[in-house]
Design an enzyme around this catalytic site. Structure first.
Site, PDB file in Angstrom:
ATOM      1  N   CYS A 142      22.267  58.338  28.994  1.00 23.43           N
ATOM      2  CA  CYS A 142      22.578  57.116  29.742  1.00 23.43           C
ATOM      3  C   CYS A 142      21.902  57.119  31.121  1.00 23.43           C
ATOM      4  CB  CYS A 142      24.091  56.931  29.826  1.00 23.43           C
ATOM      5  SG  CYS A 142      24.573  55.221  30.187  1.00 23.43           S
ATOM      6  N   HIS A 235      25.772  56.351  24.197  1.00 18.64           N
ATOM      7  CA  HIS A 235      26.696  57.496  24.237  1.00 18.64           C
ATOM      8  C   HIS A 235      27.065  57.903  22.817  1.00 18.64           C
ATOM      9  CE1 HIS A 235      27.488  57.716  28.584  1.00 18.64           C
ATOM     10  NE2 HIS A 235      27.391  56.404  28.573  1.00 18.64           N
ATOM     11  N   GLU A 237      27.985  60.622  21.851  1.00 15.78           N
ATOM     12  CA  GLU A 237      29.075  61.610  21.888  1.00 15.78           C
ATOM     13  C   GLU A 237      30.449  60.973  22.042  1.00 15.78           C
ATOM     14  OE1 GLU A 237      28.391  60.539  26.109  1.00 15.78           O
ATOM     15  OE2 GLU A 237      27.074  60.928  24.402  1.00 15.78           O
TER      16      GLU A 237
END
Length: 304
Positions: A142, A235, A237
């Site tokens: 990001c 993102h 994750e």
């Protein structure tokens, strides 16, 4: 992948509760192999949440990974205890003389600021410069991706008129890249950002390439041609409820925030969100570790 982390780190009990193989320091000391050394520079204010999410992604291949946590010394964290930082995190002065197989630089909630206006920018620049000689491969997430593209390659970021917020469909621009091996032709990734790095600005640099692109939110994945640097603008994750927690937080603050798109059924926040990115979210970390760290890093890190 058994990840080697401190026994008392909060992530240890969380991941063990999810039946994820976490290797404690005591057990790792009795294995005669060299683990991959990965340094995680955590710029997020919610440090425990972020470190747990990323360690979860590092845990799914047969290799042993030794994860070290790095924090910025020139910025005071307000959302985590000083005791947690002191116990589990190191500062740059404590690691500058070491070398690592891999490094992950997270995002940070500072996307609307000019890079030079971020209070810890000088320290981050020093760390990024150090990584050129002391780290084999670096994975940026990001705002961390935007910062690295700007510093290393002069690629600017642009502020968005409206927050890119939701789960977006991505098309593979370079499906032959090992980074996306196993990805479907179309995959999903969560995004939560107020700025972007444009496709045209990335491909204008011959040292860079775009790997995946979203018609709705722009570039999702890019990398350097030499595979030193990887840039993920979303993102992968994120937990299933992360966007919900961000949305609920902003609503409670009275902010003008739209419902994250393609996340709730019928875009209705009263319904439970659907996780549509978990497989590719795991694959991108696993592929990076396998193809760009484990298979190419020198056995002797002094050879970097």
């Amino acid at each position: 992948m058994p990840i080697r982390i401190p026994d008392a780190l909060p992530a240890t009990s969380i991941l063990e509760g999810e039946n994820i193989f976490v290797m404690t320091e005591h057990r790792a000391m009795h294995q005669d192999i060299r683990p991959l050394r990965v340094l995680l520079l955590n710029l997020m204010p919610t440090k425990i949440v972020t470190e747990t999410q990323i360690m979860r992604k590092l845990s799914n291949t047969p290799l042993q990974i030794e994860v070290e946590l790095l924090r910025i010394a020139s910025h005071q964290s307000k959302n985590v205890s000083a005791d947690h930082l002191e116990t589990f995190y190191r500062t740059f002065d404590e690691v500058r003389d070491y070398r690592y197989d891999g490094m992950i630089i997270t995002g940070a909630p500072v996307e609307t600021l000019d890079f030079e206006s971020v209070d810890y920018w000088p320290e981050l620049v020093e760390i990024m410069d150090w990584s050129l000689t002391n780290v084999h491969s670096v994975f940026h997430v990001c705002w961390g991706a935007q910062a690295a593209l700007y510093h290393h390659y002069g690629v600017p970021k642009r502020n968005l008129d409206e927050k890119c917020f939701g789960v977006f469909e991505n098309r593979l621009i370079k499906p032959s890249s090992p980074l996306v091996r196993g990805f479907n032709d179309v995959s999903m990734m969560p995004h939560s950002r107020h700025s972007e790095t444009c496709y045209e600005d990335i491909v204008a640099n011959q040292k860079l390439e775009v790997v995946a692109y979203s018609d709705e939110c722009g570039v999702s994945i890019a990398k350097s041609i030499d595979s030193k640097h990887f840039f993920v603008f979303g993102h992968p994750e994120y937990d299933g409820d992360t966007l919900k927690l961000e949305y609920d937080r902003d609503v409670a603050r009275g902010l003008d925030i739209k419902v994250p798109v393609h996340y709730y059924p019928d875009d209705d926040p009263s319904k439970a969100p659907i996780v549509s990115w978990r497989a590719e979210g795991q694959l991108i970390y696993t592929n990076w570790l396998n193809y760009y760290v484990y298979q190419t890093t020198p056995y002797d890190l002094g050879a970097l």
